[in-house]
Design an enzyme around this catalytic site. Structure first.
Site, PDB file in Angstrom:
ATOM      1  N   ARG A 253       0.849  -1.184   0.000  1.00  0.00           N
ATOM      2  CA  ARG A 253       0.000   0.000   0.000  1.00  0.00           C
ATOM      3  C   ARG A 253       0.887   1.238   0.000  1.00  0.00           C
ATOM      4  O   ARG A 253       1.978   1.233   0.566  1.00  0.00           O
ATOM      5  CB  ARG A 253      -0.925   0.023   1.220  1.00  0.00           C
ATOM      6  CG  ARG A 253      -2.059  -0.980   1.181  1.00  0.00           C
ATOM      7  CD  ARG A 253      -3.091  -0.586   0.123  1.00  0.00           C
ATOM      8  NE  ARG A 253      -4.258  -1.449   0.138  1.00  0.00           N
ATOM      9  CZ  ARG A 253      -4.414  -2.524  -0.615  1.00  0.00           C
ATOM     10  NH1 ARG A 253      -3.420  -2.876  -1.444  1.00  0.00           N
ATOM     11  NH2 ARG A 253      -5.521  -3.246  -0.563  1.00  0.00           N
ATOM     12  N   GLU A 282      -4.051   7.405  -5.190  1.00  0.00           N
ATOM     13  CA  GLU A 282      -3.965   6.748  -6.494  1.00  0.00           C
ATOM     14  C   GLU A 282      -5.073   7.276  -7.393  1.00  0.00           C
ATOM     15  O   GLU A 282      -6.252   7.185  -7.029  1.00  0.00           O
ATOM     16  CB  GLU A 282      -4.110   5.226  -6.348  1.00  0.00           C
ATOM     17  CG  GLU A 282      -2.938   4.575  -5.676  1.00  0.00           C
ATOM     18  CD  GLU A 282      -3.092   3.076  -5.514  1.00  0.00           C
ATOM     19  OE1 GLU A 282      -2.166   2.448  -4.986  1.00  0.00           O
ATOM     20  OE2 GLU A 282      -4.164   2.526  -5.900  1.00  0.00           O
ATOM     21  N   HIS A 301      -1.352   0.215 -10.000  1.00  0.00           N
ATOM     22  CA  HIS A 301      -1.895  -0.822  -9.105  1.00  0.00           C
ATOM     23  C   HIS A 301      -2.331  -2.053  -9.920  1.00  0.00           C
ATOM     24  O   HIS A 301      -3.486  -2.490  -9.902  1.00  0.00           O
ATOM     25  CB  HIS A 301      -3.074  -0.274  -8.299  1.00  0.00           C
ATOM     26  CG  HIS A 301      -3.235  -0.947  -6.972  1.00  0.00           C
ATOM     27  ND1 HIS A 301      -3.619  -0.286  -5.830  1.00  0.00           N
ATOM     28  CD2 HIS A 301      -3.059  -2.235  -6.593  1.00  0.00           C
ATOM     29  CE1 HIS A 301      -3.684  -1.128  -4.814  1.00  0.00           C
ATOM     30  NE2 HIS A 301      -3.344  -2.325  -5.260  1.00  0.00           N
TER      31      HIS A 301
END
Length: 336
Positions: A253, A282, A301
C-alpha cells in the site's frame, strides 16, 4: 480449490440481493463477471439502492466490494437490515472498519488465495523492469532521435543479488519462490518467523531486525498489509540504512512508505531507484514530484489485474458469500 459446491445453488423464486457499487463504470464489477454473479444473486447497484432504499434495504443480504467500492460506513450498515456478509475482492483491509462491521453481526470474507500469484508476479516484474531499465530502454529504442545504442547504458544484475522482503505472508512467500529461480539471496523480515522447512525450501534467511535487512539488500520489496504498525514503515531513517545502490519495490500500500522521504531519497541519491505499484493517493496528482523523477517506475496498481486472477477472485468471494448465507463455515473469513 474453491468451494465450488456452494456455487451450484438450487433454483429459487428470488435470489439473494447482492449490493455492488455499479455495473459498467470506473468503480464497477467487471463486465465479464456480471452474468456469473447474476446466476447466484440479484444484483443491486448503489444508485438503485439509494433511489429505492425503503424497498431494497431488506433485500440486500451481501455486499461485494470491488476496488474499495462501495464504501462501508455506519450509515450504510444501519440501512442494510438483513446484511449477513461482505466479500472483499482483495486482501488489503485498510479501507474497512472491521470492528464496526463486526459490531453489526456482519461477517467478512476476502480472496486471499486468488491474489497471491498475480501479485507476486507483479513484484518480480517491477524488480526486473527497474533493474534492467526496461521502460527507459523502450523509450530509447522507439525514439525518432535514436541513432545508436550506447555501450555504457547499463542496468543492475538481478541474478545473485540480495532481495530483502518485508512481509512474509502468502504473497511474500510466493515472491521468494520466484526469486529463488533467479538465484537471489533472500532475506526477510516478518512479525513471525517462518517454519525452518519453509525457509530451507526457498533459501530464505530471517532478519529479526528490519535494520539488518535494509543494510544488506540490493532490492527491498514491501509486501505487508497496511496497519497502524506499518503506516509509513519506511521513512527517512530506513532509507538512510539502505545501500545507495539499492532499489525499493512496493506492492503493498502507498502509505507504507513516507512518500516525502522517498522523493528526497531519490533526488539526493540516498537510494538508487524505486518501483511502485501503489501510491497515495492513487493516482498521484499530476504535479507530484515523484512523477518528475527518472529513477522511479510507477504502475497503476496492477497487482491482481489479470483476466484469470480477477475471475478467481470473484469465484472465491461468491463461494464465501454463499457459504455465509447458508450458515456454513466461510472460506477465508476475516476475524477482526
Amino acid at each position: 480449490m474453491y468451494l465450488f459446491n456452494f456455487l451450484q445453488i438450487t433454483e429459487q423464486q428470488e435470489l439473494p440481493g447482492l449490493l455492488v457499487n455499479e455495473v459498467g463504470g470506473t468503480h464497477a464489477v467487471l463486465g465479464a463477471h456480471v452474468e456469473f454473479l447474476k446466476t447466484h444473486f440479484h444484483l443491486i447497484t448503489m444508485k438503485e439502492f439509494l433511489k429505492s432504499k425503503p424497498h431494497l434495504s431488506q433485500k440486500v443480504q451481501a455486499v461485494y466490494i470491488w476496488w474499495h467500492k462501495p464504501t462501508i460506513d455506519q450509515e450504510l450498515l444501519k440501512s442494510l437490515l438483513n446484511l449477513k456478509v461482505i466479500g472483499n475482492s482483495g486482501v488489503g483491509m485498510d479501507h474497512l472498519d472491521l470492528k464496526l462491521i463486526s459490531s453489526f453481526g456482519v461477517k467478512i470474507a476476502t480472496a486471499q488465495h486468488a491474489v497471491s500469484n498475480s501479485t507476486a508476479d507483479t513484484g518480480m516484474a517491477l524488480l526486473l523492469a527497474s533493474a534492467r531499465r526496461i521502460v527507459e530502454g523502450y523509450q530509447i529504442a522507439v525514439s525518432p532521435n535514436t541513432e545508436h545504442f550506447a555501450a555504457d547504458w547499463l542496468g543492475d544484475e538481478v541474478s545473485g543479488a540480495t532481495l530483502g522482503i518485508i512481509g512474509m505472508g502468502r504473497i511474500g512467500y510466493k515472491v521468494t519462490k520466484r526469486a529463488k529461480a533467479f538465484e537471489m539471496k533472500i532475506l526477510y523480515h516478518n512479525q513471525n518467523q517462518r517454519a525452518e522447512e519453509e525457509e530451507q525450501a526457498v533459501g530464505a534467511i530471517y532478519c529479526a531486525k528490519i535494520e539488518d535487512l535494509l543494510q544488506h539488500s540490493d532490492f527491498v520489496m514491501l509486501v505487508v498489509s497496511l496497519t497502524p504498525q506499518t503506516h509509513k514503515l519506511i521513512g527517512k531513517r530506513e532509507f538512510e540504512l539502505m545501500k545507495p545502490t539499492a532499489t525499493l519495490i512496493n506492492i503493498s500500500r502507498g502509505l507504507v512508505i513516507d512518500q516525502d522521504a522517498l522523493v528526497e531519497a531519490l533526488q539526493t541519491g540516498v537510494i538508487k531507484a524505486a518501483a511502485l505499484d501503489v501510491s497515495y493517493p492513487e493516482p498521484l496528482p499530476r504535479d507530484h514530484p515523484l512523477l518528475k523523477l527518472k529513477n522511479i517506475l510507477i504502475t497503476p496498481h496492477l497487482g491482481i489485474k489479470t483476466d484469470k486472477t480477477t475471475l478467481k477472485i470473484t469465484e472465491e468471494i461468491v463461494a464465501s458469500i454463499l457459504a455465509a448465507l447458508n450458515g456454513l463455515p466461510i472460506p477465508n473469513e476475516v476475524i477482526p
